[in-house]
Design an enzyme around this catalytic site. Structure first.
Site, PDB file in Angstrom:
ATOM      1  N   SER A 199       0.821  -1.199   0.000  1.00 43.50           N
ATOM      2  CA  SER A 199       0.000   0.000   0.000  1.00 43.50           C
ATOM      3  C   SER A 199       0.859   1.254   0.000  1.00 43.50           C
ATOM      4  CB  SER A 199      -0.966  -0.051   1.188  1.00 43.50           C
ATOM      5  OG  SER A 199      -2.118   0.716   0.918  1.00 43.50           O
ATOM      6  N   ASP A 305      -9.352  -5.254  -5.410  1.00 38.96           N
ATOM      7  CA  ASP A 305      -8.951  -4.233  -4.447  1.00 38.96           C
ATOM      8  C   ASP A 305      -9.776  -2.972  -4.713  1.00 38.96           C
ATOM      9  OD1 ASP A 305      -7.690  -2.396  -2.781  1.00 38.96           O
ATOM     10  OD2 ASP A 305      -5.674  -3.129  -3.242  1.00 38.96           O
ATOM     11  N   HIS A 336      -7.597  -5.792  -0.741  1.00 41.52           N
ATOM     12  CA  HIS A 336      -6.349  -5.129  -0.334  1.00 41.52           C
ATOM     13  C   HIS A 336      -5.607  -6.023   0.661  1.00 41.52           C
ATOM     14  CE1 HIS A 336      -4.103  -1.401  -0.419  1.00 41.52           C
ATOM     15  NE2 HIS A 336      -4.072  -1.311   0.890  1.00 41.52           N
TER      16      HIS A 336
END
Length: 652
Positions: A199, A305, A336
């Protein structure tokens, strides 16, 4: 287009190696030693050096008149330095080490009485330090023990990590304390660095690679952002009700919150909620700087995601290919989620081989293996020699009128007539797909007949829509849907496709303060009648430019092309493929100021879909199919995406 992996550093050493081998052949008593293919855990983790340094970034982010220093926590094996050997570095630069935690168990850094790191989050140090790597955890400027301010992917964020790569290669200064003058040298490393992270962490890896910094050999971005504009907007349509200033405040240390008002205001001023492109976004667009990337890229992303969406994959991947960057990719069915939590054993083994190849120069063959691993069903994977596969080409699909309003056909012939829909912000893609065979006022759906053979989509779709709005503002959504029964990862559930179990597995040695043992996970699945496989959104006011919006003239026709996220999905024989055009996609984009009714001109609306085999494959798969009677009941799918203020972080 696919590219070959670049040669390893082992190969440039082949001349010297060959000479040495010839010498041994001419000397019968000598014995040739084969080149290593894998690093082994021969060093003591318990006796590893744990230290902290503060690297001078050369940048004064908080305007206090002094260059910021970022905290760098290091865990490295003690033995190589004693033997006069220098080692490579694996680095994770993160804003989350103190505020939020890393990984599925939200681990934070902890420190001993001397201020050296005791617990380093995640398993990287436990696993790789015994194998002859140093692991470095960098606190981005404005977080944890670092000076400065978080600027959400801008110069301060990127320079925080780039300066550390420079220090590791002898080009920057570091100190043994945050404010002192005693210098710290990185004499123990050869400077060869690989960056990894999920991320925001992976985003910074991409940002640093886009500077072209020497010494950064590879990056492994997991669920990472490639352009920060695309995290907050989609062609002018806002994805969240706030901007980067909220996110900066979320991760800034208490000290940074007290001193970073000017940076916060720049984030507010530079990211207007209109969705227009500004200089702030240019600075945070790593795709445009792909020509500078020298590091290889091992990219990992979840195709479902809905936080860092698949729009971040296609443009970045294609730009890297254009500039000849060596690449590898894993695409999962999760949301995610880190691959350590959806394919653990295979991930650790592959990552080990990747770093051995890229940082140690071992000729272990990973550069000659298929480029892509794709999860086809939960825990069932297949490979592709290149991605998208050779033979992939776009087919232009046309929506056509059906025998009922809003329930049309999808094929190769140009359609005629119009379809009308009224934006309903209370509904979204799961509602549209569930009622695909029924006239409903909020969407227009277009469906093929049952396929006679499997049809594989691979890459990004473009949907061009010509529409008239009844109001000065309007948003558009377009989604591709696989209509048919399947078992998929439940990406809309809290675990985004995984369930966390209670048993643990261990990945390297542990110390009392730093365990290598993590909770196992299992696929969380759902039995569905339909699957949304790709989606995209736009503000119709951005018809003339993706980056600047204009008010609409009610009743005037506008043409706009929506960029759908890349995917790789097989629509099985017997299933149908659907295109849905609608307004606000609930919880995935914010609604416009008005509630428009949209009239879609079917003759000027189309979808360019990448199929393996192109138009011919689509034609063969849909040949001879008949229109299907509407389903007697709504089709079941995953739950609607839950309302949440998402942040690009590892802890869910």
């Amino acid at each position: 287009m696919p590219t070959r992996m670049r040669p390893t550093i082992w190969r440039p050493l082949a001349t010297a190696a060959t000479a040495a081998l010839m010498a041994t052949l001419l000397t019968p008593v000598a014995t040739a030693r084969p080149a290593p293919r894998q690093s082994e855990p021969v060093h003591s983790y318990e006796d590893a050096v744990r230290e902290a340094v503060w690297v001078d970034t050369g940048y004064d982010g908080n305007g206090d008149g002094e260059d910021d220093r970022v905290a760098v926590d290091i865990v490295r094996p003690r033995e190589p330095a004693r033997q006069g050997r220098k080692i490579p570095v694996i680095m994770d630069a993160s804003p989350y080490y103190s505020c939020c935690g890393r990984g599925n168990e939200s681990q934070k850094k902890t420190y001993d009485a001397d201020g050296d790191v005791d617990q380093m989050p995640l398993y990287y140090d436990n696993y790789f330090v015994p194998r002859g790597y140093a692991f470095v955890g960098v606190d981005l400027a404005g977080t944890n023990r670092s000076d400065g301010c978080v600027d959400v992917g801008g110069r301060s964020d990127v320079q925080s990590a780039k300066a550390v790569v420079d220090w590791l290669n002898g080009r920057a200064k570091a100190y043994t304390t945050r404010t002192g003058t005693e210098r710290a040298e990185a004499s123990w490393t050869n400077g060869r660095t690989g960056m990894i992270g999920k991320s925001w962490d992976g985003t910074i890896a991409g940002g640093v690679a886009a500077t072209g910094v020497e010494g950064l050999e590879t990056i492994v971005p997991i669920a990472a952002i490639s352009s920060w504009y695309d995290y907050y907007f989609s062609q002018g349509a806002p994805l969240y009700g706030s901007g980067p200033d909220w996110l900066s405040d979320y991760v800034n240390s208490p000290e940074a919150r007290a001193t970073c008002d000017a940076v916060q205001q720049k984030l507010v001023d530079g990211a207007p909620r209109t969705g227009d492109w500004t200089k702030l976004w240019t600075e945070r667009d790593y795709v445009k700087a792909a020509s500078k990337v020298k590091a290889s890229v091992f990219l990992v992303h979840g195709m479902q995601d809905l936080n860092v969406r698949m729009q971040h994959v296609g443009p970045w991947w294609n730009a890297l290919a254009k500039h000849g960057v060596d690449r590898k990719i894993w695409l999962s069915q999760t949301g995610h989620v880190d691959p350590f939590d959806f394919r653990r054993t295979e991930w650790v083994e592959t990552l080990h081989r990747w770093f051995d190849h890229e940082l140690l120069g071992y000729d272990n063959g990973i550069d000659r293996e298929p480029m892509a691993d794709i999860e086809r069903r939960p825990d069932q994977w297949e490979t592709s020699e290149s991605w998208p596969p050779r033979g992939t080409a776009t087919a232009t699909l046309r929506p056509g009128e059906g025998d009922r309003p809003g329930v049309g056909t999808l094929g190769l012939r140009r359609g005629h007539g119009t379809e009308t829909l009224t934006d309903d912000p209370a509904l979204g893609e799961t509602d549209w797909a569930a009622h695909i065979d029924r006239p409903t006022p909020e969407k227009a759906g277009f469906v093929t007949g049952p396929l006679t053979r499997d049809l594989r989509l691979s890459g990004a779709t473009e949907v061009t829509v010509t529409a008239r709005s009844s109001t000065p503002t309007a948003h558009l959504s377009a989604v591709l849907v696989d209509l048919g029964p399947d078992t998929i990862r439940d990406y809309a559930a809290p675990g985004e496709g995984i369930t966390t179990l209670t048993n643990r597995t261990c990945w390297g040695p542990s110390t009392p303060g730093d365990s290598s043992c993590y909770k196992e996970t299992a696929a969380k699945t759902a039995d569905v009648d339909h699957t949304v496989v790709s989606r995209g959104w736009a503000d119709l006011g951005n018809h003339a430019s993706k980056w600047q919006g204009r008010p609409l003239t009610p009743g005037k026709a506008y043409t706009l092309t929506l960029d759908l996220g890349a995917t790789d999905h097989v629509v099985p024989a017997g299933h149908r493929l659907a295109l849905v055009v609608a307004g606000t996609d609930k919880d995935l984009i914010d609604p416009p100021s008005d509630t428009p009714t949209l009239t879609v001109d079917l003759s000027r609306t189309s979808a360019r879909v990448p199929f393996v085999g192109g138009t011919a494959a689509f034609a063969e798969a849909t040949a001879g199919t008949a229109t299907v009677a509407p389903a007697p009941a709504p089709l079941d799918g995953v739950s609607a995406p839950h309302t949440a203020h998402r942040v690009p972080e590892g802890a869910r």
